[in-house]
Design a protein around this motif. Structure first.
Motif, PDB file in Angstrom:
ATOM      1  N   SER A  17      27.922  41.716  30.158  1.00  0.00           N
ATOM      2  CA  SER A  17      26.822  40.952  30.739  1.00  0.00           C
ATOM      3  C   SER A  17      26.626  41.322  32.206  1.00  0.00           C
ATOM      4  CB  SER A  17      27.095  39.451  30.607  1.00  0.00           C
ATOM      5  OG  SER A  17      27.141  39.065  29.253  1.00  0.00           O
ATOM      6  N   LEU A  18      27.718  41.414  32.957  1.00  0.00           N
ATOM      7  CA  LEU A  18      27.621  41.745  34.374  1.00  0.00           C
ATOM      8  C   LEU A  18      27.020  43.137  34.561  1.00  0.00           C
ATOM      9  CD1 LEU A  18      28.152  40.775  37.224  1.00  0.00           C
ATOM     10  CD2 LEU A  18      30.481  41.695  37.049  1.00  0.00           C
ATOM     11  N   HIS A  19      27.442  44.071  33.747  1.00  0.00           N
ATOM     12  CA  HIS A  19      26.890  45.428  33.797  1.00  0.00           C
ATOM     13  C   HIS A  19      25.376  45.398  33.602  1.00  0.00           C
ATOM     14  CE1 HIS A  19      27.213  49.878  33.023  1.00  0.00           C
ATOM     15  NE2 HIS A  19      26.086  49.634  32.352  1.00  0.00           N
ATOM     16  N   ARG A  20      24.923  44.636  32.616  1.00  0.00           N
ATOM     17  CA  ARG A  20      23.484  44.567  32.320  1.00  0.00           C
ATOM     18  C   ARG A  20      22.718  43.881  33.441  1.00  0.00           C
ATOM     19  NH1 ARG A  20      23.580  42.960  25.840  1.00  0.00           N
ATOM     20  NH2 ARG A  20      24.454  44.950  25.109  1.00  0.00           N
ATOM     21  N   ASP A 160      33.712  32.056  34.377  1.00  0.00           N
ATOM     22  CA  ASP A 160      33.136  30.708  34.276  1.00  0.00           C
ATOM     23  C   ASP A 160      31.884  30.580  35.139  1.00  0.00           C
ATOM     24  OD1 ASP A 160      35.219  30.028  32.597  1.00  0.00           O
ATOM     25  OD2 ASP A 160      36.459  29.209  34.196  1.00  0.00           O
ATOM     26  N   GLU A 161      31.916  31.159  36.338  1.00  0.00           N
ATOM     27  CA  GLU A 161      30.754  31.094  37.215  1.00  0.00           C
ATOM     28  C   GLU A 161      29.635  31.993  36.703  1.00  0.00           C
ATOM     29  OE1 GLU A 161      29.459  31.352  41.931  1.00  0.00           O
ATOM     30  OE2 GLU A 161      31.402  32.152  41.304  1.00  0.00           O
ATOM     31  N   LEU A 162      29.991  33.145  36.135  1.00  0.00           N
ATOM     32  CA  LEU A 162      28.974  34.022  35.565  1.00  0.00           C
ATOM     33  C   LEU A 162      28.197  33.291  34.473  1.00  0.00           C
ATOM     34  CD1 LEU A 162      27.782  36.930  35.426  1.00  0.00           C
ATOM     35  CD2 LEU A 162      29.452  37.387  33.615  1.00  0.00           C
ATOM     36  N   ARG A 163      28.894  32.419  33.758  1.00  0.00           N
ATOM     37  CA  ARG A 163      28.259  31.682  32.668  1.00  0.00           C
ATOM     38  C   ARG A 163      27.509  30.453  33.168  1.00  0.00           C
ATOM     39  NH1 ARG A 163      32.262  29.938  28.016  1.00  0.00           N
ATOM     40  NH2 ARG A 163      33.154  28.834  29.795  1.00  0.00           N
ATOM     41  N   SER A 168      24.160  32.205  41.746  1.00  0.00           N
ATOM     42  CA  SER A 168      25.029  32.118  42.915  1.00  0.00           C
ATOM     43  C   SER A 168      26.012  33.287  42.967  1.00  0.00           C
ATOM     44  CB  SER A 168      25.786  30.789  42.893  1.00  0.00           C
ATOM     45  OG  SER A 168      26.733  30.732  43.935  1.00  0.00           O
ATOM     46  N   LEU A 169      26.615  33.589  41.839  1.00  0.00           N
ATOM     47  CA  LEU A 169      27.571  34.685  41.784  1.00  0.00           C
ATOM     48  C   LEU A 169      26.908  36.009  42.130  1.00  0.00           C
ATOM     49  CD1 LEU A 169      30.327  35.909  41.069  1.00  0.00           C
ATOM     50  CD2 LEU A 169      29.582  35.986  38.684  1.00  0.00           C
ATOM     51  N   LEU A 170      25.761  36.272  41.531  1.00  0.00           N
ATOM     52  CA  LEU A 170      25.088  37.548  41.766  1.00  0.00           C
ATOM     53  C   LEU A 170      24.604  37.673  43.203  1.00  0.00           C
ATOM     54  CD1 LEU A 170      23.082  37.997  38.452  1.00  0.00           C
ATOM     55  CD2 LEU A 170      25.083  39.283  39.209  1.00  0.00           C
ATOM     56  N   ARG A 172      26.060  36.556  45.894  1.00  0.00           N
ATOM     57  CA  ARG A 172      27.218  36.988  46.690  1.00  0.00           C
ATOM     58  C   ARG A 172      27.596  38.430  46.368  1.00  0.00           C
ATOM     59  NH1 ARG A 172      29.476  32.547  44.486  1.00  0.00           N
ATOM     60  NH2 ARG A 172      31.347  33.699  43.853  1.00  0.00           N
ATOM     61  N   LEU A 173      27.479  38.787  45.119  1.00  0.00           N
ATOM     62  CA  LEU A 173      27.828  40.151  44.714  1.00  0.00           C
ATOM     63  C   LEU A 173      26.848  41.162  45.294  1.00  0.00           C
ATOM     64  CD1 LEU A 173      29.550  42.118  43.176  1.00  0.00           C
ATOM     65  CD2 LEU A 173      28.389  41.459  41.057  1.00  0.00           C
ATOM     66  N   PHE A 174      25.572  40.824  45.313  1.00  0.00           N
ATOM     67  CA  PHE A 174      24.585  41.719  45.909  1.00  0.00           C
ATOM     68  C   PHE A 174      24.839  41.916  47.402  1.00  0.00           C
ATOM     69  CE2 PHE A 174      21.305  40.283  42.495  1.00  0.00           C
ATOM     70  CZ  PHE A 174      21.866  41.166  41.582  1.00  0.00           C
ATOM     71  N   LEU A 175      25.224  40.830  48.086  1.00  0.00           N
ATOM     72  CA  LEU A 175      25.573  40.945  49.501  1.00  0.00           C
ATOM     73  C   LEU A 175      26.777  41.865  49.688  1.00  0.00           C
ATOM     74  CD1 LEU A 175      25.125  37.231  50.655  1.00  0.00           C
ATOM     75  CD2 LEU A 175      23.782  39.200  51.441  1.00  0.00           C
ATOM     76  N   PHE A 176      27.756  41.723  48.829  1.00  0.00           N
ATOM     77  CA  PHE A 176      28.950  42.571  48.869  1.00  0.00           C
ATOM     78  C   PHE A 176      28.587  44.044  48.687  1.00  0.00           C
ATOM     79  CE2 PHE A 176      32.246  44.674  46.214  1.00  0.00           C
ATOM     80  CZ  PHE A 176      33.320  44.663  47.108  1.00  0.00           C
TER      81      PHE A 176
END
Length: 276
Positions: A17-20, A160-163, A168-170, A172-176
């Motif tokens: 899911s994260l990859h997609r 759990d947060e991805l679900r 919110s998770l993405l 922060r990940l995009f900022l990273f």
């Protein structure tokens, strides 16, 4: 084109899911095949960097790949060092979930595909079970990478947060990753449930898929045709998964408790929803 970041695992923690999701960001290009497994010595590393670069496009600002086998250090040693020697500036992403649930999910996955035929009461005393345990020892797996990469260069995410809160998770990940964090990704919350899909396929499908000759043939089929083939097979009755009792779960918690405590201390993350 070499990747700027790698999702190193863990298996059965939402990596598909994260990859997609990442691939839907206009500035990010993910590898054409989700799992290149390039840095596994016995898999694709001998194919060389030209082969690896060919797994990526040329129309994005940054590129990434996802190979959960990169955090199976017991089965596939030397991966962290191999990545560092090739991509010293790469950013790493490690997504995890409740270690007990991850262990059981991998067990069920391999039961469905026929890769492991183990009764629950023999699970913790088998080679496969020991490998599943190692995949759930997140501190031990991540420590291999910390020999080469700084902790601030590794993004630890929770399934759990991805679900429950993917936006919110993405963000922060995009900022990273250094891309536009305001991009809205379509289809969030549609966690890829591979187990349900695999249960609908007949046992002989997985034996055929492991045949080098048949695998070579099916790889030449277009993704659409492969998808159609799988849909046609799904009239078969779903296979029942083995029952795992509370005694086995309790033993798993005991075996994973120490590593999980160290992982919390290392990351500073509480992982409040976990069972241990």
């Amino acid at each position: 084109m070499a990747p700027d970041f790698i999702i190193i695992g863990a298996m059965k923690c939402g990596t598909t899911s994260l990859h997609r999701y990442l691939d839907r960001h206009p500035q990010i290009g993910m590898s054409r095949s989700k799992e290149t497994d390039f840095f596994l010595a016995k898999q694709n590393f001998a194919r060389g960097l030209d082969w690896y670069r060919a797994q990526f496009g040329n129309d994005a600002e940054i590129y990434g790949e996802t190979s959960p086998n990169y955090t199976k250090a017991t089965e596939f040693p030397g991966v962290a060092e191999r990545i560092f020697r090739t991509l010293p500036d790469a950013k790493l992403i490690y997504i995890v979930r409740d270690p007990v649930n991850r262990f059981l999910s991998q067990y069920f996955h391999h039961t469905i595909t026929g890769e492991a035929v183990i009764k629950p009461n023999q699970l913790l005393h088998s080679d496969a079970g020991r490998n599943y345990l190692e995949c759930s020892r997140y501190h031990r797996q991540l420590s291999r990478y910390l020999e080469f990469y700084p902790l601030e260069g590794i993004f630890v995410a929770c399934f759990d947060e991805l679900r429950s809160a993917p936006e919110s998770l993405l963000r922060r990940l995009f900022l990273f990753l250094g891309v536009d964090s305001d991009v809205v990704i379509e289809g969030l919350g549609q966690i890829h449930n591979q187990r349900s899909e695999l249960q609908e396929l007949p046992p002989w499908y997985f034996h055929a898929r492991r045949s080098p000759v048949l695998r070579s043939i099916t790889r030449r089929l277009s993704p659409a045709l492969q998808s159609t083939l799988r849909r046609q097979l799904r009239h078969w009755p779903q296979r029942r998964l083995p029952m795992v009792d509370e005694g086995i779960r309790a033993e798993l918690k005991s075996l994973l408790q120490e590593d999980t405590m160290k992982f919390r201390e290392l990351t500073g993350m509480p992982f409040n929803g976990w069972s241990l």
